[in-house]
Design a protein around this motif. Structure first.
Motif, short mmCIF file in Angstrom:
data_model
loop_
_atom_site.label_atom_id
_atom_site.label_comp_id
_atom_site.label_asym_id
_atom_site.label_seq_id
_atom_site.Cartn_x
_atom_site.Cartn_y
_atom_site.Cartn_z
N THR A 284 7.42 28.56 8.48
CA THR A 284 6.10 29.17 8.62
C THR A 284 6.02 30.13 9.79
N LYS A 285 7.13 30.30 10.54
CA LYS A 285 7.13 31.14 11.75
C LYS A 285 8.02 32.37 11.60
N GLN A 286 8.52 32.63 10.38
CA GLN A 286 9.41 33.77 10.16
C GLN A 286 8.74 34.78 9.24
N LEU A 287 9.04 36.07 9.48
CA LEU A 287 8.45 37.14 8.69
C LEU A 287 9.52 38.13 8.27
N TYR A 288 9.19 38.91 7.25
CA TYR A 288 10.09 39.99 6.82
C TYR A 288 9.72 41.28 7.53
N SER A 289 10.74 42.02 7.96
CA SER A 289 10.56 43.35 8.54
C SER A 289 11.80 44.18 8.25
N SER A 290 11.60 45.47 8.01
CA SER A 290 12.73 46.38 7.90
C SER A 290 12.97 47.14 9.19
N ASP A 291 11.93 47.33 10.01
CA ASP A 291 11.95 48.22 11.18
C ASP A 291 12.49 49.60 10.83
N ALA A 292 12.31 50.03 9.60
CA ALA A 292 12.79 51.36 9.21
C ALA A 292 11.99 52.43 9.93
N TRP A 293 12.69 53.46 10.38
CA TRP A 293 12.07 54.66 10.93
C TRP A 293 12.85 55.86 10.40
N GLY A 294 12.14 56.82 9.82
CA GLY A 294 12.79 58.05 9.41
C GLY A 294 13.35 58.00 8.01
N PRO A 295 14.69 58.01 7.83
CA PRO A 295 15.27 58.04 6.49
C PRO A 295 14.76 56.89 5.62
N SER A 296 14.24 57.23 4.45
CA SER A 296 13.67 56.18 3.59
C SER A 296 14.75 55.27 3.01
N GLU A 297 16.02 55.62 3.18
CA GLU A 297 17.10 54.69 2.85
C GLU A 297 16.90 53.37 3.58
N LEU A 298 16.42 53.44 4.81
CA LEU A 298 16.28 52.22 5.61
C LEU A 298 15.11 51.36 5.14
N HIS A 299 14.04 51.99 4.66
CA HIS A 299 12.93 51.22 4.08
C HIS A 299 13.39 50.49 2.81
#
Length: 379
Positions: A317-332
């Motif tokens: 219950t204390k973990q979340l999803y994140s990409s931290d993508a910035w810029g190139p949408s490949e990272l998202h």
């Protein structure tokens, strides 16, 4: 996303999860040249003289998983991928990759090089998603410092400036790990100390305001606590501005002991290679949450191992999803795909071996993928 891409008993659940990316930045607004692109798919400030950034885990993941979305064969060669990407143009690349990510909700932090990327509204429009804003404490401070002429004026105005900036935001963020490290005095600084710190900043500004005084950074952090929104803290892996050993979240323990009674959620971002330490803190402190963020992208095919390590001691219950993508949408796109593949593989194996019940496994994927974020950020 095709459940067959994930396999195992959790493939269908993983493919269909409506992710909340709780820490992310906008996709590129316009095309960049190849050296700039390659620097953007690493945390390094510039391309390496030895070879190409495509010769890395993230580079291989882009060529394997992003290439088919853009109309190429899996594992397309780097030169072929780049030429095809340029022919499509940034707008079409964004449309395809953001559309394929399967992320209906983005919590977008706007404080880093915002002119180079889409605004939250623009990003949401391209992705066919909803976007909410997370406000960087230091950015609000730097904007205010550019308009005041004294430390006393700053201290008098910053809380209201932050309240105005976060009126429709779902959270705040601090980059104190970059600017000072976590091994600072955990106590709330007094107003007189803050006034002197601001005066030092103003004298040193030389035309460009960059908050880096440890006393002022601590003050901003406590103002974030006062604002009572979830407070994100960059932890661990980052570019060379950061001294990695001072970004270990364990160094925050004296500060966390002071903050825990407030009940303000502290969201530890990224954490790699300190994701196990972050998991420990999430177990020890009622108000601490964490993700493994950009580490998923940068370790590529090794992401299942990092995901498995993040599931060792921390409550689910204390973990979340994140990409931290910035810029190139490949990272998202990769953030979502690699997390889905990794978590379905790791947890699916536990189900197959009888360690976990299938219904528990499905529930944990939903918690981390979206439900924890919706609860903590009151979405």
């Amino acid at each position: 996303m095709d459940p067959q891409a994930y396999g195992g008993p959790l493939g269908e659940v993983a493919a269909g999860l409506p992710l909340v990316d709780h820490h992310v930045h906008g996709a590129l607004r316009a095309s960049v040249d190849r050296p700039t692109f390659e620097s953007m798919i690493t945390e390094g400030p510039r391309p390496h003289s030895a070879g190409t950034a495509f010769d890395s885990q993230v580079g291989f993941a882009i060529r394997r998983w992003c290439a088919p979305v853009l109309g190429l064969e899996p594992h397309a060669r780097a030169d072929e991928y780049w030429e095809h990407r340029c022919a499509l143009g940034e707008e079409e690349v964004n449309r395809r990759l953001l559309g394929a990510a399967g992320t209906p909700t983005y919590l977008v932090e706007t404080g880093y090089l915002g002119d180079a990327v889409l605004t939250p509204e623009e990003h949401a429009d391209v992705a066919g998603a909803e976007a909410r804003e997370v406000v960087r404490l230091e950015t609000v401070a730097e904007q205010l410092l550019a308009s005041v002429d004294s430390g006393a004026a700053f201290v008098a105005q910053y809380p209201s400036a932050l309240a105005d900036a976060t009126r429709s935001a779902v959270g705040t963020k601090s980059i104190i790990a970059y600017r000072a490290g976590f091994d600072v005095d955990p106590a709330r600084p007094g107003d007189d100390d803050v006034v002197r710190a601001v005066e030092r900043q103003l004298r040193a500004a030389d035309g460009r305001v960059r908050v880096d005084d440890p006393v002022l950074l601590r003050y901003l952090l406590w103002c974030g606590v006062d604002r009572a929104l979830p407070l994100q803290l960059h932890s661990g892996y980052g570019d060379p501005d950061l001294d990695l050993h001072r970004a270990n979240p364990l160094l925050l323990m004296p500060w966390l002991r002071r903050v825990e009674p407030s009940g303000v959620p502290v969201m530890l971002l990224h954490n790699y290679p300190f994701h196990r330490e972050a998991g420990y803190l999430a177990q020890m402190f009622d108000n601490v949450y964490f993700d493994i963020g950009l580490g998923i992208n940068y370790v590529g095919s090794q992401s299942p191992q990092v995901i498995a390590e993040s599931l060792e001691v921390a409550p689910f219950t204390k973990q979340l999803y994140s990409s931290d993508a910035w810029g190139p949408s490949e990272l998202h796109f990769l953030g979502a795909l690699l997390w889905r593949r990794g978590v379905s593989r790791v947890v699916g194996q536990w189900v197959q071996e009888g360690e976990w019940a299938l219904h528990d496994a499905e529930r944990v994927l939903r918690l981390i993928g979206s439900e924890n974020a919706r609860r903590v950020y009151r979405l």
